[in-house]
Design a protein around this motif. Sequence first.
Motif, PDB file in Angstrom:
ATOM      1  N   PRO A  77      52.839  54.226  38.495  1.00  0.00           N
ATOM      2  CA  PRO A  77      51.684  54.303  39.368  1.00  0.00           C
ATOM      3  C   PRO A  77      52.014  54.033  40.826  1.00  0.00           C
ATOM      4  O   PRO A  77      51.168  54.211  41.683  1.00  0.00           O
ATOM      5  N   SER A  78      53.250  53.620  41.097  1.00  0.00           N
ATOM      6  CA  SER A  78      53.616  53.277  42.466  1.00  0.00           C
ATOM      7  C   SER A  78      53.848  54.545  43.283  1.00  0.00           C
ATOM      8  O   SER A  78      54.658  55.398  42.899  1.00  0.00           O
ATOM      9  N   PRO A  79      53.150  54.701  44.423  1.00  0.00           N
ATOM     10  CA  PRO A  79      53.389  55.895  45.260  1.00  0.00           C
ATOM     11  C   PRO A  79      54.797  55.921  45.839  1.00  0.00           C
ATOM     12  O   PRO A  79      55.366  57.002  46.013  1.00  0.00           O
ATOM     13  N   ASN A  80      55.361  54.763  46.116  1.00  0.00           N
ATOM     14  CA  ASN A  80      56.715  54.740  46.677  1.00  0.00           C
ATOM     15  C   ASN A  80      57.748  55.259  45.682  1.00  0.00           C
ATOM     16  O   ASN A  80      58.676  55.981  46.046  1.00  0.00           O
ATOM     17  N   ALA A  81      57.574  54.882  44.418  1.00  0.00           N
ATOM     18  CA  ALA A  81      58.495  55.372  43.393  1.00  0.00           C
ATOM     19  C   ALA A  81      58.360  56.880  43.225  1.00  0.00           C
ATOM     20  O   ALA A  81      59.359  57.598  43.049  1.00  0.00           O
ATOM     21  N   TRP A  82      57.138  57.373  43.260  1.00  0.00           N
ATOM     22  CA  TRP A  82      56.925  58.824  43.145  1.00  0.00           C
ATOM     23  C   TRP A  82      57.543  59.559  44.338  1.00  0.00           C
ATOM     24  O   TRP A  82      58.165  60.610  44.189  1.00  0.00           O
ATOM     25  N   ARG A  83      57.360  59.006  45.532  1.00  0.00           N
ATOM     26  CA  ARG A  83      57.943  59.610  46.735  1.00  0.00           C
ATOM     27  C   ARG A  83      59.477  59.578  46.685  1.00  0.00           C
ATOM     28  O   ARG A  83      60.136  60.551  47.066  1.00  0.00           O
ATOM     29  N   GLU A  84      60.042  58.488  46.194  1.00  0.00           N
ATOM     30  CA  GLU A  84      61.500  58.385  46.089  1.00  0.00           C
ATOM     31  C   GLU A  84      62.058  59.384  45.075  1.00  0.00           C
ATOM     32  O   GLU A  84      63.135  59.950  45.259  1.00  0.00           O
ATOM     33  N   GLU A  85      61.305  59.610  44.000  1.00  0.00           N
ATOM     34  CA  GLU A  85      61.736  60.591  43.003  1.00  0.00           C
ATOM     35  C   GLU A  85      61.744  62.009  43.594  1.00  0.00           C
ATOM     36  O   GLU A  85      62.686  62.784  43.360  1.00  0.00           O
TER      37      GLU A  85
ATOM     38  N   ARG B 276      54.895  63.569  50.771  1.00  0.00           N
ATOM     39  CA  ARG B 276      55.058  62.984  52.115  1.00  0.00           C
ATOM     40  C   ARG B 276      56.423  62.287  52.277  1.00  0.00           C
ATOM     41  O   ARG B 276      56.530  61.159  52.728  1.00  0.00           O
ATOM     42  N   VAL B 277      57.460  63.022  51.888  1.00  0.00           N
ATOM     43  CA  VAL B 277      58.824  62.526  52.100  1.00  0.00           C
ATOM     44  C   VAL B 277      59.120  62.559  53.603  1.00  0.00           C
ATOM     45  O   VAL B 277      58.481  63.298  54.366  1.00  0.00           O
ATOM     46  N   GLY B 278      60.092  61.782  54.031  1.00  0.00           N
ATOM     47  CA  GLY B 278      60.419  61.683  55.453  1.00  0.00           C
ATOM     48  C   GLY B 278      60.707  63.031  56.095  1.00  0.00           C
ATOM     49  O   GLY B 278      61.252  63.957  55.466  1.00  0.00           O
ATOM     50  N   ASP B 279      60.331  63.140  57.378  1.00  0.00           N
ATOM     51  CA  ASP B 279      60.521  64.402  58.099  1.00  0.00           C
ATOM     52  C   ASP B 279      61.983  64.776  58.254  1.00  0.00           C
ATOM     53  O   ASP B 279      62.328  65.967  58.307  1.00  0.00           O
TER      54      ASP B 279
END
Length: 339
Positions: A28-36, A67-70
């Motif tokens: 459920p963590s957005p950071n983990a999803w973004r890192e994946e 919304r991964v880093g630019d």
Amino acid sequence: SRQDGCPWEREPLSSRIAMASLSPVQSPSPNAWREERRRQLKAAMVVHGVHDIEALRVALEAAREARVGDEDIQKAVQILQKCEEEQQPLTFTDISRSDLEGLQAATSREQVVSILLRCMGISEEGGFRSEVLAEFHYHNFLFCQKNKFSAEKSSTFLSIMKVVHTQAAALAACSEPEARELFGELLRRHTRQLPPYSVSIFLKEEAALLAAYADRAFFRHFKMYRSVYAQRDDLCVRAVDKRAAPEVPRSVPLQRRHEVFPKEVPELSELLRGPREAAARRPSVEILPTKVEPDQPSAPQEETEEAEQIGTEDEVAAAIDEAMKAHMGSLDERLALPS
């Protein structure tokens, strides 16, 4: 689905990324999803072939959604644009349809060469290299005309030969085997109808004809075309010893045969010369005869005056002796011894 004979036997990366994007997110963590999504984008940025371009495109869309880093997205966009440009068909890339029609309608070699130089971006003031390139593209065009190729086929073949020549000869970026592999891949890309990976411009028989011509006209003279761009710079290095003071001469032993007579040395002859020799070497003064003026006395008159002067001196001396005798007497009588 892949066609038979494809070297990739694994499941396409694009399918795996698409399945991962459709599956529910476990964490459920957005950071983990973004890192994946960022990790999947990094893996998709390693492109090995044309079939990995679609995987990169899917991973890029998923990374934007997360919304991964630019910075990572910008790198992926650059790689995707580069891969798509490399996979674009070469038809009408360098020579447009109107230019090709002008080439086919040209009536002289000069007109054909002029159009080819302009389309291929070759300067007419390039010297020997420009002449070689002009001949190279001119004979490629003649081959297309001889085999009655259409405008699409002629433009595609001329661009293929330009890419191979640029990479193998002008830039020296690949060896002869690598250049052959590059030519084969470009030819296969324009022989099979597998959009968006390849388009069918040439038939199989035409592809074989083009491969035989390239082997005969370019690869057989591969070293010659490459030597045109080879440059050799000779650098001559020389060490020069610059001294503030002159170097002291090296001492050498003196021997008996080195002895010389001082007077025979020109530098010492003036110092060792005696007074007589010096006087003898002095420049003689020439006495020029003088002109006798009319008012001067003649030579006999001068002798008479000199004789009179001598007689006067004798008379004076005799007068002095008589005066002395009168005053002092006879000197002999005074000095005589008594008897």
